[in-house]
Motif scaffolding. Structure first.
Motif, mmCIF file in Angstrom:
data_model
loop_
_atom_site.group_PDB
_atom_site.id
_atom_site.type_symbol
_atom_site.label_atom_id
_atom_site.label_comp_id
_atom_site.label_asym_id
_atom_site.label_seq_id
_atom_site.Cartn_x
_atom_site.Cartn_y
_atom_site.Cartn_z
ATOM 1 N N GLN A 1 13.503 1.446 0.706
ATOM 2 C CA GLN A 1 14.128 0.260 0.596
ATOM 3 C C GLN A 1 14.394 -0.516 1.908
ATOM 4 O OE1 GLN A 1 17.653 1.046 -1.699
ATOM 5 N NE2 GLN A 1 16.545 0.877 -4.039
ATOM 6 N N LYS A 2 14.087 0.487 3.096
ATOM 7 C CA LYS A 2 14.298 -0.036 4.293
ATOM 8 C C LYS A 2 13.061 -0.864 4.683
ATOM 9 C CE LYS A 2 16.808 4.040 6.182
ATOM 10 N NZ LYS A 2 17.018 4.852 7.221
ATOM 11 N N LYS A 3 13.628 -1.867 5.537
ATOM 12 C CA LYS A 3 12.458 -2.835 6.035
ATOM 13 C C LYS A 3 11.111 -2.465 6.454
ATOM 14 C CE LYS A 3 16.059 -6.486 7.296
ATOM 15 N NZ LYS A 3 16.630 -7.298 8.550
ATOM 16 N N ASP A 4 11.260 -1.327 7.108
ATOM 17 C CA ASP A 4 9.506 -0.938 7.542
ATOM 18 C C ASP A 4 8.722 -0.540 6.338
ATOM 19 O OD1 ASP A 4 10.844 1.354 6.990
ATOM 20 O OD2 ASP A 4 10.391 2.625 8.700
ATOM 21 N N CYS A 5 9.178 -0.472 5.217
ATOM 22 C CA CYS A 5 8.345 -0.053 4.117
ATOM 23 C C CYS A 5 8.132 -1.324 3.462
ATOM 24 C CB CYS A 5 9.358 0.791 3.294
ATOM 25 S SG CYS A 5 9.510 2.505 3.801
ATOM 26 N N ILE A 6 8.126 -2.538 3.949
ATOM 27 C CA ILE A 6 7.965 -3.715 3.064
ATOM 28 C C ILE A 6 6.396 -3.826 2.834
ATOM 29 C CG2 ILE A 6 7.630 -5.318 5.085
ATOM 30 C CD1 ILE A 6 9.281 -7.461 3.521
ATOM 31 N N ASN A 7 5.501 -3.384 3.672
ATOM 32 C CA ASN A 7 4.179 -3.342 3.535
ATOM 33 C C ASN A 7 3.549 -1.904 2.832
ATOM 34 O OD1 ASN A 7 3.756 -6.067 4.433
ATOM 35 N ND2 ASN A 7 3.942 -5.343 6.566
ATOM 36 N N GLY A 8 4.307 -1.050 2.493
ATOM 37 C CA GLY A 8 4.182 0.074 1.894
ATOM 38 C C GLY A 8 4.533 1.241 2.698
ATOM 39 N N PHE A 9 4.144 2.551 2.442
ATOM 40 C CA PHE A 9 4.493 3.844 2.914
ATOM 41 C C PHE A 9 3.522 4.904 2.568
ATOM 42 C CE2 PHE A 9 6.481 3.169 -1.071
ATOM 43 C CZ PHE A 9 6.341 4.142 -1.850
ATOM 44 N N LEU A 10 3.702 5.794 3.263
ATOM 45 C CA LEU A 10 3.034 7.054 3.091
ATOM 46 C C LEU A 10 3.909 8.261 2.833
ATOM 47 C CD1 LEU A 10 0.020 8.568 3.233
ATOM 48 C CD2 LEU A 10 0.621 9.088 5.484
ATOM 49 N N LEU A 11 3.633 8.925 1.694
ATOM 50 C CA LEU A 11 4.480 10.132 1.366
ATOM 51 C C LEU A 11 3.322 11.371 1.599
ATOM 52 C CD1 LEU A 11 6.090 9.456 -2.193
ATOM 53 C CD2 LEU A 11 7.017 9.435 0.032
ATOM 54 N N ASP A 12 3.866 12.137 2.488
ATOM 55 C CA ASP A 12 2.927 13.185 3.111
ATOM 56 C C ASP A 12 3.314 14.614 2.375
ATOM 57 O OD1 ASP A 12 1.547 14.913 4.539
ATOM 58 O OD2 ASP A 12 2.528 14.686 6.535
ATOM 59 N N GLY A 13 2.703 15.105 1.523
ATOM 60 C CA GLY A 13 2.692 16.250 0.850
ATOM 61 C C GLY A 13 3.929 16.077 0.003
ATOM 62 N N PHE A 14 4.117 14.907 -0.700
ATOM 63 C CA PHE A 14 5.252 14.886 -1.777
ATOM 64 C C PHE A 14 4.787 13.945 -2.842
ATOM 65 C CE2 PHE A 14 9.038 13.290 -3.906
ATOM 66 C CZ PHE A 14 9.574 14.351 -3.988
ATOM 67 N N PRO A 15 4.950 14.293 -4.066
ATOM 68 C CA PRO A 15 5.573 15.195 -4.544
ATOM 69 C C PRO A 15 4.582 16.625 -4.533
ATOM 70 C CG PRO A 15 4.740 13.844 -6.269
ATOM 71 C CD PRO A 15 4.343 13.075 -4.962
ATOM 72 N N MET B 1 0.903 -1.207 0.077
ATOM 73 C CA MET B 1 0.136 -0.096 -0.107
ATOM 74 C C MET B 1 0.821 1.112 0.004
ATOM 75 S SD MET B 1 -2.956 1.016 2.564
ATOM 76 C CE MET B 1 -4.094 -0.775 2.127
ATOM 77 N N ARG B 2 1.071 1.667 -1.272
ATOM 78 C CA ARG B 2 2.067 2.970 -1.268
ATOM 79 C C ARG B 2 1.160 4.078 -1.800
ATOM 80 N NH1 ARG B 2 5.137 -1.378 -5.190
ATOM 81 N NH2 ARG B 2 2.838 -1.471 -5.290
ATOM 82 N N ILE B 3 0.946 5.041 -0.745
ATOM 83 C CA ILE B 3 0.049 6.198 -0.827
ATOM 84 C C ILE B 3 0.859 7.616 -0.909
ATOM 85 C CG2 ILE B 3 -1.862 7.399 0.246
ATOM 86 C CD1 ILE B 3 -2.086 4.522 1.822
ATOM 87 N N ILE B 4 0.174 8.304 -1.520
ATOM 88 C CA ILE B 4 0.735 10.044 -1.759
ATOM 89 C C ILE B 4 -0.573 10.495 -1.158
ATOM 90 C CG2 ILE B 4 1.158 11.939 -3.216
ATOM 91 C CD1 ILE B 4 2.746 10.168 -4.975
ATOM 92 N N LEU B 5 -0.346 11.395 -0.083
ATOM 93 C CA LEU B 5 -1.425 12.125 0.550
ATOM 94 C C LEU B 5 -1.207 13.814 0.081
ATOM 95 C CD1 LEU B 5 -4.024 12.188 2.562
ATOM 96 C CD2 LEU B 5 -2.133 12.525 4.608
ATOM 97 N N LEU B 6 -1.999 14.217 -0.645
ATOM 98 C CA LEU B 6 -1.990 15.449 -0.955
ATOM 99 C C LEU B 6 -3.130 16.500 -0.390
ATOM 100 C CD1 LEU B 6 -1.463 15.086 -5.193
ATOM 101 C CD2 LEU B 6 0.115 15.587 -3.546
ATOM 102 N N GLY B 7 -2.511 17.791 -0.405
ATOM 103 C CA GLY B 7 -3.920 18.766 0.263
ATOM 104 C C GLY B 7 -2.904 20.264 0.683
ATOM 105 N N ALA B 8 -3.879 20.950 0.362
ATOM 106 C CA ALA B 8 -3.179 22.424 0.818
ATOM 107 C C ALA B 8 -2.837 22.536 2.235
ATOM 108 C CB ALA B 8 -4.076 23.491 0.213
ATOM 109 N N PRO B 9 -2.226 23.726 2.813
ATOM 110 C CA PRO B 9 -2.136 23.672 4.123
ATOM 111 C C PRO B 9 -3.527 24.017 4.646
ATOM 112 C CG PRO B 9 -0.510 25.385 2.693
ATOM 113 C CD PRO B 9 -1.416 24.614 1.939
ATOM 114 N N GLY B 10 -3.605 23.391 5.564
ATOM 115 C CA GLY B 10 -4.951 23.514 6.629
ATOM 116 C C GLY B 10 -5.878 22.633 6.278
ATOM 117 N N THR B 11 -5.586 21.712 5.343
ATOM 118 C CA THR B 11 -6.560 20.751 5.106
ATOM 119 C C THR B 11 -6.647 19.404 5.976
ATOM 120 O OG1 THR B 11 -4.922 19.664 3.407
ATOM 121 C CG2 THR B 11 -6.635 21.349 2.548
#
Length: 215
Positions: free
Chosen positions: A73-87, A1-11
């Motif tokens: 590539q680190k072990k804790d990302c084996i089940n996915g990761f959340l990119l917060d406000g990036f790209p 589960m690889r997720i990008i979370l987008l949103g303007a400031p204050g969302t």
């Protein structure tokens, strides 16, 4: 589960990002945290980043995206990761694709700018402790005074209306081309893109996210 979370400031990215990482046991990847860690660890890249920051320049998209590539590539990302406000820009999104970082979900939090202005400009902070109030949603017992100490509350520079308007304008300028790119990616089946109204209660937004991530 690889997720990008987008949103303007204050969302509400901070609140929802915390919920996602705790519920789905995936790490939140913050570019700011990674840059600070690289500087602290004094790696070759960290020394370069420190020099760039000292000179007041922006760290290049290439450096940031390569740090993300190393991080996932680190072990804790084996089940996915959340990119917060990036790209934040189309250039960063294209570079992620170039270095073959596959994204499953784009979640975009949507709040009318008028509501964002009210949310952020109403914040009041007790600088000594970091306690945060809001003139409408969480007012202090006595106006402009901290509940525990009675000391004065302040408005942070970033929370002043002029600053908020400038930040929202910058976000809109960068965001338009970025979201068009992700809509194209959705249309050809490369990602799943969902827009979430973030003016609902926290529990309602949590339910929406849970329903989306079942799909």
């Amino acid at each position: 589960m690889r997720i990008i979370l987008l949103g303007a400031p204050g969302t509400g990215k901070g609140t929802q990002g915390k919920f996602i990482t705790e519920r789905y046991k995936i790490p939140k990847i913050s570019t700011g945290d990674m840059l600070r860690e690289a500087i602290y660890s004094k790696t070759k890249t960290g020394i370069i980043i420190q020099s760039i920051v000292r000179e007041g320049r922006l760290v290049s998209d290439e450096i940031v995206c390569n740090l993300i590539k190393q991080r996932i590539q680190k072990k804790d990302c084996i089940n996915g990761f959340l990119l917060d406000g990036f790209p934040r820009t189309i250039t960063q999104a294209l570079y992620l694709s170039k270095i073959k970082i596959k994204i499953d979900y784009i979640l975009e939090l949507i709040v009318p700018y008028k509501v964002i202005l009210e949310r952020i400009s109403g914040r009041r902070v007790h600088p000594q402790s970091g306690r945060i109030y809001h003139i409408k949603f969480k007012p202090p017992k006595i106006q402009d005074q901290d509940d525990l100490t009675g000391q004065s509350l302040i408005i942070r520079e970033d929370d002043k209306k002029e600053s908020i308007i400038r930040r929202l304008k910058e976000y809109k300028n960068m965001h338009n081309s970025l979201i068009k790119y992700y809509i194209q990616e959705k249309n050809i089946g490369n990602i799943k893109l969902f827009k979430i109204c973030s003016t609902d209660s926290v529990s309602v937004i949590h339910k929406k996210i849970k329903d989306i991530l079942k799909k």
